[in-house]
Design an enzyme around this catalytic site. Structure first.
Site, PDB file in Angstrom:
ATOM      1  N   ARG A  33       0.745  -1.193  -0.009  1.00  0.00           N
ATOM      2  CA  ARG A  33      -0.055  -0.009   0.040  1.00  0.00           C
ATOM      3  C   ARG A  33       0.821   1.227  -0.093  1.00  0.00           C
ATOM      4  NH1 ARG A  33      -3.352  -3.399  -0.745  1.00  0.00           N
ATOM      5  NH2 ARG A  33      -5.036  -4.150   0.624  1.00  0.00           N
ATOM      6  N   LYS A 136      -9.334 -10.770  15.028  1.00  0.00           N
ATOM      7  CA  LYS A 136      -9.786 -11.063  13.568  1.00  0.00           C
ATOM      8  C   LYS A 136      -8.886 -12.295  13.078  1.00  0.00           C
ATOM      9  CE  LYS A 136      -8.566  -9.423   9.506  1.00  0.00           C
ATOM     10  NZ  LYS A 136      -8.241  -8.342   8.429  1.00  0.00           N
ATOM     11  N   GLU A 177     -14.049 -14.018   9.484  1.00  0.00           N
ATOM     12  CA  GLU A 177     -13.934 -13.799   8.220  1.00  0.00           C
ATOM     13  C   GLU A 177     -13.631 -14.458   7.256  1.00  0.00           C
ATOM     14  OE1 GLU A 177     -11.157 -10.260   7.737  1.00  0.00           O
ATOM     15  OE2 GLU A 177     -11.760 -10.125   5.606  1.00  0.00           O
ATOM     16  N   LYS A 219     -17.480 -11.285   9.514  1.00  0.00           N
ATOM     17  CA  LYS A 219     -16.946 -10.291   8.519  1.00  0.00           C
ATOM     18  C   LYS A 219     -17.097 -10.937   7.356  1.00  0.00           C
ATOM     19  CE  LYS A 219     -13.329  -7.395   7.471  1.00  0.00           C
ATOM     20  NZ  LYS A 219     -12.247  -6.348   7.973  1.00  0.00           N
ATOM     21  N   SER A 261     -14.386  -4.487   2.211  1.00  0.00           N
ATOM     22  CA  SER A 261     -14.404  -3.975   1.005  1.00  0.00           C
ATOM     23  C   SER A 261     -13.842  -4.715   0.059  1.00  0.00           C
ATOM     24  CB  SER A 261     -14.249  -2.451   0.946  1.00  0.00           C
ATOM     25  OG  SER A 261     -12.618  -2.442   1.648  1.00  0.00           O
TER      26      SER A 261
HETATM   27  P1  13P Z   1     -10.673  -4.330   3.060  1.00  0.00           P
HETATM   28  O1  13P Z   1     -11.902  -3.690   3.297  1.00  0.00           O
HETATM   29  O2  13P Z   1      -9.349  -3.591   2.241  1.00  0.00           O
HETATM   30  O3  13P Z   1     -11.178  -5.724   2.022  1.00  0.00           O
HETATM   31  O4  13P Z   1      -9.695  -5.102   4.128  1.00  0.00           O
HETATM   32  C1  13P Z   1     -10.727  -5.423   5.192  1.00  0.00           C
HETATM   33  C2  13P Z   1     -10.052  -6.626   5.810  1.00  0.00           C
HETATM   34  O5  13P Z   1      -9.637  -6.254   7.162  1.00  0.00           O
HETATM   35  C3  13P Z   1      -9.750  -7.891   5.169  1.00  0.00           C
HETATM   36  O6  13P Z   1      -9.369  -8.793   6.034  1.00  0.00           O
END
Ligand code: 13P
Length: 339
Positions: A33, A136, A177, A219, A261
Site C-alpha cells: 500500500r 480477527k 472472516e 465479517k 470492501s
Molecule cells: P478491505 O476492506 O480492504 O478488503 O480489508 C478489510 C480486511 O480487514 C480484510 O481482512
C-alpha cells in the site's frame, strides 16, 4: 468465558451508525500500500501513518473499533500515549489481527488455508493483557476453475471455528472472516453459490466448536461479480444477492455482520452497504469493517506530504467514516460526498 462481556462487546462493535476501521495490514501488505504512494515501509512511517488515522478528531462517532496489527498494538503516539489508550479515550475498541496469513493448501494447487492456531492461546492471553477487546482471523476462498474445493472450504471453516472458540475462552470477541475473493471472471450467481456454501460450512464448524454466536461478529464479503466478469451485476443485484445469501446461511443469534470492501471503490462499498440497509430491518445489524474503502484516499493524500497533510488526510478519513456510518443506517446520500 464471560458471556455477558462478550455479548456486550460484540453489540458495541456493531452499534447503530458505527462500524470498524480495518488497519491491520500485515508487514507485506502495508509495504504494498505504501509503495503505491511512494512511501517506504519503515517502522516509523507505519507508526506515523496509523497515528494520523487514529488521532482523527470525532472518529469515534462513526467508528466503534479498529483492528490493529501486532506491531501497532504495541506502539504509541509521538507524545508517548499508547495507541490502545488513545483509542479507548476516543471510544474506539482496540482489536487485533491474530491469524498468520493465508498459505498454500497442500494437495490443492491455487488454494489457501489460513495458519496461526499453534500457540494461539498464549498469544490471545497476551493481547487481552495489552488491551485488545476483539480479534480477527481472515480465511481466503478463491473462485476459479474447479475451485473452491470442499477440502479448502472445510479446512478454513474448521480453523475459523477453533480460533473463535479460543478467542471466547480469552474473553475476546472473534471476528470470523471467510472472504470469498472478487478476483476472477465469475458472475454474481457463482459468487452467491460459493459464498453460501462457505458460510454454511463456517456456521456448522462454529456450532461444532461450541462458539457463542451472540459473542461473535461475522465479517463477510458481498455477493458481487468478479472483477473481470464481462457483465457486472448492478447495485440492487449485489444488495439483494448478498442479503439472500446471508438470510440462507447466517443464524439470527449472530451479534452482527460487517462487510469487508475487498477491492471495491470507496463509494461502491458505501452504496452497497446503504442499499442493503434500505431494504431492512434484518435479524442482525449490517455494518462495515473496511480497510481499503476507508483508507485509500486518506493514504493518498497523506503520502503526498506526511508532514503537512495530516489534517487534510484526516478530513478525508472522517468523511468516509461518516458516509459509511450513514450507510449502516440506510441513510447515505450522494451529497454527503461533498459535504
Ligand atoms: P478491505 O476492506 O480492504 O478488503 O480489508 C478489510 C480486511 O480487514 C480484510 O481482512
Amino acid at each position: 468465558m464471560n458471556v455477558e462481556k462478550l455479548a456486550q462487546t460484540a453489540q458495541a462493535m456493531v452499534a447503530e451508525g458505527r462500524g470498524i476501521l480495518a488497519i491491520d495490514e500485515s508487514s507485506p501488505t502495508i509495504k504494498k500500500r505504501f509503495k503505491q504512494v511512494k512511501l517506504e515501509s519503515t517502522e516509523e512511517n507505519r507508526r506515523a501513518y496509523r497515528e494520523m488515522l487514529l488521532s482523527t478528531a470525532g472518529l469515534g462517532e462513526f467508528i466503534s473499533g479498529a483492528i490493529l496489527f501486532d506491531e501497532t498494538l504495541r506502539q504509541s503516539t509521538s507524545d508517548g500515549v499508547r495507541f490502545v489508550d488513545q483509542m479507548k479515550e476516543a471510544g474506539i475498541l482496540p482489536g487485533i489481527k491474530v491469524d498468520k496469513g493465508a498459505h498454500r493448501l497442500a494437495g490443492h494447487p491455487g488454494e489457501k488455508v489460513t495458519e496461526g492456531l499453534d500457540g494461539l492461546r498464549p498469544r490471545l492471553a497476551e493481547y487481552a493483557e495489552l488491551g485488545a477487546e476483539f480479534a480477527k482471523w481472515r480465511a481466503v476462498i478463491t473462485i476459479g476453475d474447479g475451485t473452491p474445493s470442499s477440502a479448502c472450504v472445510e479446512a478454513n471453516a474448521h480453523a475459523l471455528a477453533r480460533y473463535a472458540a479460543l478467542c471466547q475462552e480469552a474473553d475476546l470477541v472473534p471476528i470470523v472472516e471467510p472472504e470469498v475473493l472478487m478476483n476472477g471472471e465469475h458472475d454474481l450467481d457463482t459468487c452467491f453459490e460459493v459464498t453460501e456454501a462457505t458460510l454454511r460450512s463456517v456456521f456448522a464448524a462454529l456450532y461444532e466448536q461450541n462458539v457463542l454466536l451472540e459473542g461473535a461478529v461475522l465479517k463477510a464479503s458481498m455477493v458481487i461479480s468478479g472483477d473481470r466478469c464481462p457483465n457486472k451485476a448492478n447495485l440492487q443485484e449485489v444488495a439483494e444477492g448478498t442479503l439472500q445469501c446471508l438470510y440462507n446461511s447466517v443464524p439470527a443469534a449472530m451479534a452482527g455482520v460487517v462487510f469487508l470492501s475487498g477491492g471495491q471503490t470507496e463509494v461502491d462499498a458505501t452504496r452497497h452497504l446503504n442499499a442493503m440497509n434500505q431494504i431492512g430491518p434484518h435479524p442482525w445489524p449490517l455494518s462495515f469493517s473496511y480497510g481499503r474503502a476507508l483508507q485509500h484516499s486518506a493514504l493518498k493524500k497523506w503520502g503526498e506530504n506526511p508532514a503537512d497533510n495530516v489534517q487534510e488526510a484526516q478530513e478525508i478519513l472522517l468523511r468516509r467514516a461518516r458516509c459509511n456510518g450513514q450507510a449502516a443506517m440506510g441513510q447515505y446520500e450522494a451529497a454527503m460526498e461533498s459535504a
